[in-house]
Design an enzyme around this catalytic site. Sequence first.
Site, short mmCIF file in Angstrom:
data_model
loop_
_atom_site.label_atom_id
_atom_site.label_comp_id
_atom_site.label_asym_id
_atom_site.label_seq_id
_atom_site.Cartn_x
_atom_site.Cartn_y
_atom_site.Cartn_z
N LYS A 83 2.97 -4.70 10.25
CA LYS A 83 3.40 -5.27 8.98
C LYS A 83 4.75 -5.96 9.20
O LYS A 83 5.69 -5.32 9.72
CB LYS A 83 3.56 -4.13 7.97
CG LYS A 83 3.20 -4.48 6.55
CD LYS A 83 3.25 -3.20 5.73
CE LYS A 83 2.94 -3.43 4.31
NZ LYS A 83 3.18 -2.24 3.50
N VAL A 84 4.82 -7.22 8.83
CA VAL A 84 6.09 -7.96 8.99
C VAL A 84 6.47 -8.55 7.64
O VAL A 84 5.60 -8.92 6.84
CB VAL A 84 5.97 -9.09 10.05
CG1 VAL A 84 5.65 -8.52 11.43
CG2 VAL A 84 4.95 -10.14 9.65
#
Length: 217
Positions: A83-84
């Site tokens: 997840k960014v």
Amino acid sequence: MKFFVDTADVNDIRELNDYGFLDGVTTNPSLIMKAGRPMLEVIKEICEVVKGPVSAEVTATEYAEMMREADILSKLGDNIAIKVPLTLDGLKACKALTGDGRMVNVTLCFSANQALLAAKAGATFISPFIGRLDDINIDGMQLIADIRTIYDNYDFKTEILAASIRSANHVREAALIGADVATVPPAVLKDLVKHPLTDKGLSAFLADWAKTGQKIG
Ligand code: E4P
């Protein structure tokens, strides 16, 4: 529509996984804090319980450090989705990670243009936050609808992961619009099964059954 559960509580995840409607898990730093356990240990455990994508969020804000953290998180399971955040560095990391065959969930999306950029960077999932937009009097569900239209216009394969869901009604509306996935807190996920007429009907059936004096088997 796929259902992910939005929690880092392994007990809740185990329980929900047994019901057969769980397709994945999303976590974030706040949920890890709430779980009160070391992140790497918790995520590894979650990956062993749930076969579908498990989102684990980088905490770095710069590209090189994001990539370093992503390498560590990727080793926790074959089903890890990195997840960014929806920043320029996050998009750059998304492009590099998906180019390398890894799943990426681009999080903290609050506009259609942000979602367009994430799709162009090859995101596996885009996470528009419905509830947090509603909190500031912006229609979160309209954002889901806008992204659906844009992705369909250009045939983007990025999956719309409706996030920051606060109610069963959010789930229904996101499903009607055509969000691919909803990530839902455990309590709301369990609320989806509830209907007063189901409870009333079951009570009536059980009462009538008792009157027959019969037993099955
Ligand atoms: C999504 O991946 C996020 O973890 C989550 O849905 C955020 O929800 P909140 O706005 O209720 O914190």
